[in-house]
Design a protein around this motif. Structure first.
Motif, short mmCIF file in Angstrom:
data_model
loop_
_atom_site.label_atom_id
_atom_site.label_comp_id
_atom_site.label_asym_id
_atom_site.label_seq_id
_atom_site.Cartn_x
_atom_site.Cartn_y
_atom_site.Cartn_z
N LEU A 28 0.74 -1.23 -0.02
CA LEU A 28 0.01 -0.09 -0.07
C LEU A 28 0.80 1.25 0.07
N GLY A 29 1.85 1.23 0.79
CA GLY A 29 3.05 2.25 0.62
C GLY A 29 3.40 2.42 -0.64
N ILE A 30 3.87 1.77 -1.49
CA ILE A 30 4.32 1.57 -2.57
C ILE A 30 3.28 2.22 -3.67
N VAL A 31 2.17 1.66 -3.71
CA VAL A 31 1.23 2.28 -4.42
C VAL A 31 0.68 3.71 -4.25
N VAL A 32 0.62 4.30 -2.89
CA VAL A 32 0.51 5.66 -2.52
C VAL A 32 1.62 6.33 -3.19
N GLU A 33 2.82 5.91 -3.04
CA GLU A 33 3.95 6.62 -3.55
C GLU A 33 3.97 6.77 -5.19
N ARG A 34 3.72 5.66 -5.79
CA ARG A 34 3.84 5.55 -7.08
C ARG A 34 2.67 6.68 -7.80
N GLN A 35 1.72 6.33 -7.27
CA GLN A 35 0.31 7.11 -7.61
C GLN A 35 0.23 8.47 -7.16
N SER A 36 1.27 9.06 -6.38
CA SER A 36 1.26 10.28 -5.74
C SER A 36 -0.30 10.75 -5.25
N MET A 37 -0.71 9.70 -4.55
CA MET A 37 -2.32 9.97 -4.00
C MET A 37 -1.83 11.07 -2.54
N LEU A 42 -2.39 15.96 2.50
CA LEU A 42 -1.17 15.30 3.31
C LEU A 42 -0.27 14.98 2.04
N ASP A 43 1.10 14.90 2.40
CA ASP A 43 2.32 14.69 1.54
C ASP A 43 2.29 13.29 1.08
N PRO A 44 2.16 12.79 -0.21
CA PRO A 44 2.34 11.36 -0.41
C PRO A 44 3.46 10.85 0.03
N HIS A 45 4.56 11.29 0.10
CA HIS A 45 5.91 10.73 0.56
C HIS A 45 5.56 10.22 2.12
N MET A 47 2.58 9.76 3.70
CA MET A 47 1.69 8.90 3.75
C MET A 47 2.32 7.54 3.32
N SER A 48 3.10 7.37 2.47
CA SER A 48 3.75 6.19 2.21
C SER A 48 4.54 5.67 3.09
N VAL A 49 5.49 6.73 3.86
CA VAL A 49 6.45 6.03 5.00
C VAL A 49 5.46 5.61 6.08
N ALA A 50 4.39 6.44 6.40
CA ALA A 50 3.75 6.13 7.52
C ALA A 50 3.06 4.72 7.23
N SER A 51 2.45 4.22 6.14
CA SER A 51 2.10 2.98 5.79
C SER A 51 3.23 2.06 5.94
N LYS A 52 4.11 2.18 5.57
CA LYS A 52 5.35 1.23 5.42
C LYS A 52 5.62 0.89 6.92
N ALA A 53 5.85 1.98 7.76
CA ALA A 53 6.19 1.96 9.19
C ALA A 53 5.13 1.16 9.92
N GLY A 54 3.98 1.40 9.50
CA GLY A 54 2.72 1.09 10.23
C GLY A 54 2.79 -0.61 10.13
#
Length: 150
Positions: A28-37, A42-45, A47-54
């Motif tokens: 999910l973190g990779i998807v958020v980062e690549r899609q720039s969601m 919120l900053d996509p980066h 959100m990506s880091v938070a998803s990976k850390a979670g």
């Protein structure tokens, strides 16, 4: 007895769940980062880091719970201290996740969460009872009554 196999199965299920949660959140973190969601600006980066850390944190948590269940199986004694707290919290987490999953994901996810919840509770409960029968009378100092007396 059924105690040791249940604890081993519980540990294996928690190990698989730890890997699945970590991999899913990483994906999910990779998807958020690549899609720039972005969600609410919120900053996509971030959100990506938070998803990976979670995912890593929850993966490690379920991994520790699995280690606690495996320790119970290997020692063939009930969990004490941190291991018992981890298993109790895993039971609570699975009960709550099951309640949320039925509305968000469906009955299949609810059933899986309840199976894991049942395994964790069974692991905790089977080791709490002594090996003897549950209704055995305690041994005391008094002599047994003679037949016909009360």
């Amino acid at each position: 007895m059924i105690r040791r196999p249940v604890a081993v199965v519980t540990a294996l299920v928690l190990f698989v769940e730890a890997a699945a949660i970590a991999c899913f959140n990483w994906f999910l973190g990779i998807v958020v980062e690549r899609q720039s969601m972005s969600l609410g600006g919120l900053d996509p980066h971030a959100m990506s880091v938070a998803s990976k850390a979670g995912g890593v944190v929850f993966g490690l948590y379920f991994l520790l719970c699995g280690v606690a269940a495996l320790a119970v199986a290997l020692r063939n004694r009930p969990a004490h201290g941190l291991g018992r707290i981890l298993l109790l919290s895993a039971a609570v987490v699975h009960a709550l996740l099951g309640a949320f999953a039925v509305g968000l994901v469906g009955w299949g996810a609810f059933a899986f969460m309840m199976v894991v919840f049942g395994l964790v509770v069974l692991t905790l409960m089977t080791y709490d009872r002594p090996d003897g029968p549950a209704d055995a009378a305690p041994q005391g100092d008094r002599a047994p009554l003679a037949p016909g007396t009360t």
